[in-house]
Design a protein around this motif. Structure first.
Motif, PDB file in Angstrom:
ATOM      1  N   GLN A 122      43.022 -92.675  79.518  1.00 18.28           N
ATOM      2  CA  GLN A 122      44.255 -91.905  79.433  1.00 18.28           C
ATOM      3  C   GLN A 122      45.011 -91.938  80.760  1.00 18.28           C
ATOM      4  N   ALA A 123      44.265 -92.038  81.861  1.00 15.85           N
ATOM      5  CA  ALA A 123      44.885 -92.177  83.174  1.00 15.85           C
ATOM      6  C   ALA A 123      45.060 -93.640  83.556  1.00 15.85           C
ATOM      7  N   ALA A 124      44.111 -94.484  83.154  1.00 17.65           N
ATOM      8  CA  ALA A 124      44.097 -95.877  83.611  1.00 17.65           C
ATOM      9  C   ALA A 124      45.316 -96.669  83.157  1.00 17.65           C
ATOM     10  N   MET A 125      45.691 -96.552  81.883  1.00 13.67           N
ATOM     11  CA  MET A 125      46.810 -97.358  81.396  1.00 13.67           C
ATOM     12  C   MET A 125      48.137 -96.957  82.045  1.00 13.67           C
ATOM     13  N   PRO A 126      48.460 -95.658  82.143  1.00 18.81           N
ATOM     14  CA  PRO A 126      49.674 -95.302  82.882  1.00 18.81           C
ATOM     15  C   PRO A 126      49.634 -95.733  84.347  1.00 18.81           C
ATOM     16  N   LEU A 127      48.461 -95.644  84.962  1.00 21.37           N
ATOM     17  CA  LEU A 127      48.343 -96.095  86.347  1.00 21.37           C
ATOM     18  C   LEU A 127      48.574 -97.601  86.449  1.00 21.37           C
ATOM     19  N   GLY A 128      48.073 -98.353  85.464  1.00 23.70           N
ATOM     20  CA  GLY A 128      48.323 -99.793  85.453  1.00 23.70           C
ATOM     21  C   GLY A 128      49.804-100.105  85.331  1.00 23.70           C
ATOM     22  N   ALA A 161      51.470 -99.212  88.650  1.00 24.59           N
ATOM     23  CA  ALA A 161      51.181-100.215  89.679  1.00 24.59           C
ATOM     24  C   ALA A 161      52.062-101.442  89.492  1.00 24.59           C
ATOM     25  N   ALA A 162      52.191-101.901  88.243  1.00 29.22           N
ATOM     26  CA  ALA A 162      53.052-103.048  87.972  1.00 29.22           C
ATOM     27  C   ALA A 162      54.496-102.742  88.341  1.00 29.22           C
ATOM     28  N   ASP A 163      54.969-101.542  87.991  1.00 32.85           N
ATOM     29  CA  ASP A 163      56.339-101.164  88.312  1.00 32.85           C
ATOM     30  C   ASP A 163      56.570-101.120  89.816  1.00 32.85           C
ATOM     31  N   THR A 164      55.554-100.700  90.570  1.00 31.20           N
ATOM     32  CA  THR A 164      55.667-100.685  92.027  1.00 31.20           C
ATOM     33  C   THR A 164      55.855-102.099  92.560  1.00 31.20           C
ATOM     34  N   VAL A 165      55.060-103.030  92.064  1.00 27.68           N
ATOM     35  CA  VAL A 165      55.189-104.426  92.497  1.00 27.68           C
ATOM     36  C   VAL A 165      56.548-104.984  92.095  1.00 27.68           C
ATOM     37  N   LEU A 166      56.963-104.748  90.868  1.00 27.32           N
ATOM     38  CA  LEU A 166      58.241-105.267  90.393  1.00 27.32           C
ATOM     39  C   LEU A 166      59.406-104.677  91.187  1.00 27.32           C
ATOM     40  N   SER A 167      59.303-103.407  91.563  1.00 26.22           N
ATOM     41  CA  SER A 167      60.343-102.786  92.378  1.00 26.22           C
ATOM     42  C   SER A 167      60.432-103.451  93.743  1.00 26.22           C
ATOM     43  N   ARG A 168      59.283-103.746  94.332  1.00 23.34           N
ATOM     44  CA  ARG A 168      59.284-104.373  95.648  1.00 23.34           C
ATOM     45  C   ARG A 168      59.855-105.795  95.581  1.00 23.34           C
ATOM     46  N   ILE A 169      59.528-106.509  94.528  1.00 27.05           N
ATOM     47  CA  ILE A 169      60.075-107.861  94.362  1.00 27.05           C
ATOM     48  C   ILE A 169      61.594-107.799  94.248  1.00 27.05           C
ATOM     49  N   LEU A 182      54.042 -91.637  91.501  1.00 26.07           N
ATOM     50  CA  LEU A 182      53.169 -91.309  90.377  1.00 26.07           C
ATOM     51  C   LEU A 182      53.708 -90.104  89.616  1.00 26.07           C
ATOM     52  N   ASN A 183      53.623 -90.168  88.278  1.00 24.65           N
ATOM     53  CA  ASN A 183      54.105 -89.068  87.440  1.00 24.65           C
ATOM     54  C   ASN A 183      53.204 -88.996  86.213  1.00 24.65           C
ATOM     55  N   GLN A 184      52.007 -88.468  86.395  1.00 27.03           N
ATOM     56  CA  GLN A 184      50.966 -88.551  85.375  1.00 27.03           C
ATOM     57  C   GLN A 184      50.930 -87.336  84.467  1.00 27.03           C
ATOM     58  N   VAL A 185      50.779 -87.587  83.168  1.00 26.15           N
ATOM     59  CA  VAL A 185      50.655 -86.491  82.207  1.00 26.15           C
ATOM     60  C   VAL A 185      49.372 -86.681  81.400  1.00 26.15           C
ATOM     61  N   PHE A 186      48.701 -85.598  81.072  1.00 23.22           N
ATOM     62  CA  PHE A 186      47.500 -85.642  80.241  1.00 23.22           C
ATOM     63  C   PHE A 186      47.744 -84.859  78.954  1.00 23.22           C
ATOM     64  N   ALA A 187      47.093 -85.303  77.878  1.00 22.89           N
ATOM     65  CA  ALA A 187      47.201 -84.604  76.593  1.00 22.89           C
ATOM     66  C   ALA A 187      45.941 -83.837  76.264  1.00 22.89           C
ATOM     67  N   GLY A 188      44.814 -84.259  76.825  1.00 20.21           N
ATOM     68  CA  GLY A 188      43.541 -83.608  76.529  1.00 20.21           C
ATOM     69  C   GLY A 188      42.396 -84.582  76.650  1.00 20.21           C
ATOM     70  N   GLN A 189      41.359 -84.339  75.882  1.00 14.46           N
ATOM     71  CA  GLN A 189      40.189 -85.207  75.898  1.00 14.46           C
ATOM     72  C   GLN A 189      39.610 -85.280  74.494  1.00 14.46           C
ATOM     73  N   TYR A 228      55.993-100.230  77.241  1.00 13.40           N
ATOM     74  CA  TYR A 228      55.152 -99.039  77.436  1.00 13.40           C
ATOM     75  C   TYR A 228      55.883 -98.042  78.333  1.00 13.40           C
ATOM     76  N   ARG A 229      55.914 -96.767  77.939  1.00 12.61           N
ATOM     77  CA  ARG A 229      56.691 -95.777  78.686  1.00 12.61           C
ATOM     78  C   ARG A 229      55.952 -94.461  78.963  1.00 12.61           C
ATOM     79  N   LEU A 230      54.699 -94.361  78.537  1.00  8.15           N
ATOM     80  CA  LEU A 230      54.007 -93.082  78.695  1.00  8.15           C
ATOM     81  C   LEU A 230      53.846 -92.680  80.162  1.00  8.15           C
TER      82      LEU A 230
END
Length: 401
Positions: A284-290, A293-301, A309-316, A371-373
């Motif tokens: 739930q955290a890994a995919m948004p972090l991925g 991370a990609a958006d950070t690289v693309l922004s720098r390019i 970081l702007n992370q949201v959780f729904a539960g477990q 992907y936009r979550l």
């Protein structure tokens, strides 16, 4: 002529695959994913692999974009100055940007006997090694599962539903993340399956032998098969490569997931420690972090400033065998609410979540950038925690001086 940018992603799990797929938005970016396995591992199904109800793997052709080059190998060192990684096979791969998504694994916490006699299941190889051991055990063999997080609960339930005699040793509270109502629901289901749950003071494991588990209160529990789900560890690749890490070895980054040592290195998933305030280990955290991370690289390019970081959780969600489960709802900042869905609806919801994970990855492979979550607001809680840390740091430093 447009200059090409080479990006290497280390690790083909939830975070790494999401990042690699997202990077293919640009035609002038070459993406190489380095992973030790030829197939994508569904870590959320490893307990099913142990129990025999699923193989926990998906062909990379189903979840990885066609434009990503997959290198089946292991990175042994990162040369930040030379912008290259060394492979176990002896070769090297150069990069302009590196995404560090090596994931996590288990740790024996230095408990005597764990390394020799217990079976961790944090990785595919570990789970695959345990599966025939469970299958070969006698029908009435005592099986002990150590650790009462999601992995321990799911494994205990899976094996008990298959007819095994299971004891779940919590070392504290059953399901620490759960709301008390959710915890009672889980305990009830485990009791229905015949699982003996040992929780509270004195239930920490102090030693493991070939045929027993010793607890802090002095009890010795007979155990023909001991499954170890306690503890958390990450590969030491970052530390071995001279990069700054937290106490557990996660790569230290800022809020854009950029390494504090090198703007060309970005981290994602369980192996990232943004602002030394890492998120809970979960897909739930890994995919948004991925994606971040990609958006950070693309922004720098693109010469743009990366977003934080702007992370949201729904539960477990936790499976309790094939016929029951629980979805524990939570505040956006990852604190459990009283509300949960359990029983058969909980099992169906858990299976839906597991399938949707693969669908999210496959969707990003087919349409990079869809992907936009990771852009859904997680609220102000993290910003408050960061402010509090910054405010106390000078005071602490002043007292130390």
């Amino acid at each position: 002529m447009t200059e090409n940018t080479d990006v290497v992603v280390i690790g083909g799990g939830y975070a790494g695959v999401m990042a690699a797929n997202r990077l293919t938005q640009r035609d002038d970016v070459t993406v190489t994913l380095v992973n030790p396995r030829r197939t994508f591992v569904e870590r959320v199904r490893l307990h099913q692999l142990v129990g025999g109800s699923d193989d926990a793997v998906v062909d990379y052709r189903e979840v990885l974009a066609d434009g990503v080059r997959l290198v089946v190998d292991t990175v042994t060192r990162i040369d930040a100055a030379g912008r290259s990684v060394t492979l176990a096979s002896g070769g090297t791969v150069g990069y302009d940007y590196l995404i560090y998504a090596v994931g996590s694994g288990s740790t024996d916490q230095r408990v005597p006997g764990v390394a020799e006699f217990a079976y961790p299941i944090a990785t595919f190889e570990e789970s695959e090694r345990l599966r025939p051991v469970v299958a070969a055990a006698s029908p009435g063999a005592a099986v002990t599962v150590v650790g009462a997080g999601p992995g321990g609960i799911e494994t205990a339930a899976e094996l008990a539903e298959a007819g095994r005699t299971v004891t779940l040793v919590c070392g504290g509270v059953l399901g620490p993340y759960l709301h008390p109502r959710g915890r009672r629901s889980v305990a009830k289901r485990l009791a229905e399956l015949g699982v003996t749950v040992l929780e509270g003071p004195g239930t920490e494991v102090t030693a493991v032998t070939r045929d027993a588990v010793r607890l802090g209160d002095g009890r010795d529990l007979p155990s023909e098969v001991t499954v170890w789900t306690a503890g958390f560890g990450v590969p030491d690749l970052a530390a071995r490569s001279g990069l700054s890490t937290d106490a557990l070895g996660r790569l230290l980054t800022d809020e854009t997931l950029t390494s504090v040592d090198d703007p060309r290195i970005v981290a994602a998933g369980d192996s990232a420690a943004p602002s030394d305030l890492p998120l809970r280990m979960s897909c739930q955290a890994a995919m948004p972090l991925g994606a971040r991370a990609a958006d950070t690289v693309l922004s720098r390019i693109a010469g743009e400033r990366p977003s934080p970081l702007n992370q949201v959780f729904a539960g477990q969600c936790i499976s309790l065998g094939r016929r029951a489960g629980i979805f524990q709802f939570a505040h956006r900042y990852d604190v459990a609410l009283w509300f949960h869905i359990d029983g058969r609806p909980g099992a169906r919801l858990k299976e839906l979540v597991c399938r949707s994970i693969v669908k999210h990855l496959a969707g990003e492979a087919r349409k990079p950038g869809s992907y936009r979550l990771h852009r859904v607001s997680g609220g102000a809680k993290r910003r408050q925690l960061l402010r509090a840390r910054h405010e106390t740091a000078p005071a602490t430093a002043g007292r130390a001086a």
